[in-house]
Design a protein around this motif. Structure first.
Motif, PDB file in Angstrom:
ATOM      1  N   PRO A 205       0.057  -2.485   0.934  1.00 42.77           N
ATOM      2  CA  PRO A 205      -1.095  -1.651   0.549  1.00 42.77           C
ATOM      3  C   PRO A 205      -1.193  -1.423  -0.955  1.00 42.77           C
ATOM      4  O   PRO A 205      -2.287  -1.329  -1.498  1.00 42.77           O
ATOM      5  CB  PRO A 205      -0.840  -0.341   1.306  1.00 42.77           C
ATOM      6  N   GLN A 208      -2.773  -4.521  -2.359  1.00 45.66           N
ATOM      7  CA  GLN A 208      -4.179  -4.583  -1.972  1.00 45.66           C
ATOM      8  C   GLN A 208      -5.017  -3.623  -2.803  1.00 45.66           C
ATOM      9  O   GLN A 208      -6.130  -3.964  -3.229  1.00 45.66           O
ATOM     10  CB  GLN A 208      -4.308  -4.269  -0.479  1.00 45.66           C
ATOM     11  N   THR A 354       5.589  -6.899   8.676  1.00 40.24           N
ATOM     12  CA  THR A 354       4.760  -5.962   9.412  1.00 40.24           C
ATOM     13  C   THR A 354       3.461  -6.631   9.863  1.00 40.24           C
ATOM     14  O   THR A 354       3.148  -7.760   9.478  1.00 40.24           O
ATOM     15  CB  THR A 354       4.435  -4.754   8.543  1.00 40.24           C
ATOM     16  N   SER A 355       2.702  -5.907  10.656  1.00 39.10           N
ATOM     17  CA  SER A 355       1.412  -6.420  11.116  1.00 39.10           C
ATOM     18  C   SER A 355       0.455  -6.633   9.954  1.00 39.10           C
ATOM     19  O   SER A 355      -0.303  -7.607   9.922  1.00 39.10           O
ATOM     20  CB  SER A 355       0.800  -5.452  12.135  1.00 39.10           C
ATOM     21  N   GLU A 356       0.503  -5.708   8.962  1.00 33.13           N
ATOM     22  CA  GLU A 356      -0.347  -5.868   7.786  1.00 33.13           C
ATOM     23  C   GLU A 356       0.051  -7.097   6.986  1.00 33.13           C
ATOM     24  O   GLU A 356      -0.822  -7.802   6.442  1.00 33.13           O
ATOM     25  CB  GLU A 356      -0.266  -4.624   6.903  1.00 33.13           C
ATOM     26  N   GLN A 359      -1.314 -10.153   8.708  1.00 31.73           N
ATOM     27  CA  GLN A 359      -2.749 -10.257   8.448  1.00 31.73           C
ATOM     28  C   GLN A 359      -3.001 -10.862   7.066  1.00 31.73           C
ATOM     29  O   GLN A 359      -3.871 -11.727   6.902  1.00 31.73           O
ATOM     30  CB  GLN A 359      -3.386  -8.855   8.543  1.00 31.73           C
TER      31      GLN A 359
END
Length: 418
Positions: A205, A208, A354-356, A359
């Motif tokens: 994050p 991002q 992680t899932s993020e 992605q």
């Protein structure tokens, strides 16, 4: 008319007034205004601390915000080397914000990945973080046994309050009321705190949000390709407006150039991690022969269904994410698509993936399709026919990766899809 007072200039003043012609312009870069994150950006000023506490500073344990009023609270751990008072031996302290008016034009600047432009985000929120001493009042009340209602009798507490009626306030009275300090405090207290997630510099994050500070890439002209060298390139190029213009002098790169120089510039071209057709790479190195260019590509990129992608070991990722990215590329090369549900089950026990993160890795090289995530670019089988020897080297590479990830492939095959 009074005579003018003579001005006496020293030798230093004369030197300062002389224009400095030796300070030549070394480089010019574009300045872009990026207002997308302007309302979400805060400049926080903290009190001066001892050097020992600054070195031991960590991320806040918790953060809260009242966005409508621009108020922030941070819960931070008290450093172990900080002096402690026996009456107030706290594990953490809370910093509350005090808004400072922005009296001038301020902006946060960030250079782009290629160093050709600086993106400026206007700064409209400046707050000073000060320690909150509410715990002192609470501890004082607890120790002294003060009850806010101790002076009131039981009858006074249960006394009925009369209902009051008043005239509708005028517009002027409403303006005066809303401009009062009491109304401001009541408005601030009426807004509830919203919890924020604190992310460190090594989290996805964080990166991002950092990318959101830059402007969207301006539209670049489509890269022209020679249809005789790659019959399938024309359909690829229409989706490749993310390829930057040449950032180096291509005329100085010839077939006799140092191979390491070509490899370094290829790595720079592919550093975003996106797939790039060979025809587009050729346009960036028009004076380099195909054998030398393909040899350089083999040292820094891998061939995924006819298109080149930067090797995971050269990506700015953690070792766990580099491994996960290579496995994603292997699935695309072997199966032509990736099912995210199965992929997440393979790395379910790996906290670093992680899932993020999955992605993010998928969005670099693939797009959503009917069968899952499919390669961003269509297969370029013509490259295997034009350069069979180089294609064979990449096929051997994927055979080694298939052996390396045999356990992951088995887990991916056995994963359940609900």
């Amino acid at each position: 008319m009074a005579p003018k007072t003579p001005v006496i200039k020293t030798e230093d003043d004369v030197i300062m007034e002389e224009p400095c012609n030796n300070d030549e312009i070394v480089r010019e870069i574009d300045v872009l205004l990026s207002p997308a994150m302007a309302s979400h950006l805060y400049l926080m000023q903290f009190p001066l601390r001892p050097q020992c506490q600054v070195a031991a500073a960590t991320l806040p344990d918790a953060a809260r915000i009242k966005k409508d009023h621009g108020m922030i609270e941070l819960d931070e751990r008290i450093p172990l080397n900080a002096g402690r008072n026996g009456n107030f031996a706290l594990d953490q302290r809370t910093f509350v914000s005090q808004t400072i008016p922005v009296s001038t034009h301020l902006a946060v600047g960030q250079m782009d990945d290629f160093g050709n432009a600086i993106h400026l985000v206007p700064l409209s929120h400046i707050v000073q973080m000060r320690p909150n001493f509410a715990h002192v009042n609470e501890m004082h009340n607890a120790n002294s046994g003060i009850d806010p209602f101790e002076d009131a009798t039981e009858e006074e507490r249960l006394e009925k309050k009369p209902v009051m009626f008043q005239k509708k306030e005028t517009e002027r009275a409403a303006i005066i009321r809303k401009s009062s300090f009491a109304y401001k405090k009541a408005s601030e207290e009426s807004e509830s705190w919203k919890m924020l997630v604190v992310c460190g510099p090594d989290t996805i994050p964080y990166h991002q949000a950092k990318e959101s500070l830059t402007c969207a890439s301006p539209s670049l002209p489509l890269v022209s390709t020679d249809a005789t060298r790659n019959q399938n390139a024309s359909s690829f190029v229409h989706s490749l407006n993310y390829i930057p213009p040449p950032l180096f002098d291509v005329d100085n790169i010839s077939s006799t150039s140092n191979l390491s120089t070509v490899c370094a510039k290829l790595t720079f071209l592919l550093q975003r991690g996106w797939p790039v057709p060979y025809a587009v790479v050729q346009t960036q190195f028009p004076n380099t022969d195909d054998p030398d260019l393909l040899t350089a590509l083999a040292s820094c990129a891998v061939l995924v269904r006819g298109n080149f992608v930067l090797q995971s070991r050269l990506m700015p990722l953690t070792p766990a994410l580099q491994q996960a990215r290579t496995f994603v590329l292997l699935l695309l090369q072997k199966r032509g698509h990736v099912e995210r549900v199965r992929l997440e089950q393979v790395f379910d026990e790996n906290e670093a993936v992680t899932s993020e993160a999955i992605q993010m890795l998928l969005e670099q090289v693939a797009t959503r399709g009917t069968n899952g995530w499919q390669p961003k670019l269509q297969d370029n089988l013509g490259l295997y026919e034009l350069f069979p020897e180089q294609a064979q080297l990449h096929s051997q590479y994927w055979e080694r990766q298939e052996t390396r990830f045999a356990h992951f492939l088995q887990m991916y095959k056995e994963a359940t899809v609900s």
